[in-house]
Design a protein around this motif. Sequence first.
Motif, PDB file in Angstrom:
ATOM      1  N   PHE A   1       0.722  -1.029  -0.078  1.00 20.74           N
ATOM      2  CA  PHE A   1       0.100   0.136  -0.170  1.00 20.74           C
ATOM      3  C   PHE A   1       0.815   1.231   0.030  1.00 20.74           C
ATOM      4  O   PHE A   1       1.718   1.232   0.931  1.00 20.74           O
TER       5      PHE A   1
ATOM      6  N   HIS B   1      -4.570   4.620   0.127  1.00 14.77           N
ATOM      7  CA  HIS B   1      -4.635   3.669  -0.811  1.00 14.77           C
ATOM      8  C   HIS B   1      -5.252   2.306  -0.033  1.00 14.77           C
ATOM      9  O   HIS B   1      -5.801   1.669  -0.370  1.00 14.77           O
TER      10      HIS B   1
ATOM     11  N   ASP C   1      -2.800   5.110  -7.032  1.00 14.58           N
ATOM     12  CA  ASP C   1      -3.366   3.625  -6.655  1.00 14.58           C
ATOM     13  C   ASP C   1      -4.656   4.157  -5.967  1.00 14.58           C
ATOM     14  O   ASP C   1      -5.403   3.117  -6.308  1.00 14.58           O
ATOM     15  N   VAL C   2      -4.962   5.196  -5.352  1.00 13.30           N
ATOM     16  CA  VAL C   2      -6.335   5.400  -4.954  1.00 13.30           C
ATOM     17  C   VAL C   2      -7.146   5.521  -6.458  1.00 13.30           C
ATOM     18  O   VAL C   2      -8.512   5.176  -6.424  1.00 13.30           O
TER      19      VAL C   2
ATOM     20  N   ASP D   1      -3.599   9.897  -4.722  1.00 12.82           N
ATOM     21  CA  ASP D   1      -2.427   8.860  -4.919  1.00 12.82           C
ATOM     22  C   ASP D   1      -2.895   7.975  -6.212  1.00 12.82           C
ATOM     23  O   ASP D   1      -4.095   7.693  -6.429  1.00 12.82           O
TER      24      ASP D   1
END
Length: 186
Positions: free
Chosen positions: A57, A62, A120-121, A118
């Motif tokens: 993470f 995330h 990944d978010v 982010d």
Amino acid sequence: MSFESTRRRLTQKQADTVDRLCEAAVEVLREEDFAGLTVRAVASRAGVGPATAYTYFSSKEHLVAEVFWRRLSQSPPPEADGLDRTGRVVAVLRGIALLLADEPGLSGAVTNALLGSDPDVEHLRLRIGIEIRGRLAEALGEQADPEVLETLDLLYAGALLRAGIGYGTYEDLAGSLERSATMILE
């Protein structure tokens, strides 16, 4: 059951570690608000080092977005037998809203996390949006008006934000979504 991480494919051992991290995040959020949540605290609760947690993470946002994604993707579609179009849509919206109703710390954290930038978010936010939109489209049926679908999608997103910033509970949100969806569809 193993999951595909947003960062890479996982072995069973790695998937177990990610599961523990996700469970630990929920536990920490039962005691702390989102501001007090740290990846370090979650790692400690999960029994892994912070470096290990950051392997999976990229941020606390995330991690929380992953927790919500897992809950959403594992939740079964609502039973639609005997329901008309409005009933099917309401069942979808209610089911999604109630995913977080029993976890106030998590629900507020999800809103904060999903608003993050982010990458990944952003990836998870897209997956979540596609899943919710797909469920709404299925509930509307084959002849779904794209503008109605967009309106329902916006309705849900606005309601999620509203509940996440404290303007009512997720249980209240479910009722508001039901009333608003009914107004749109009838």
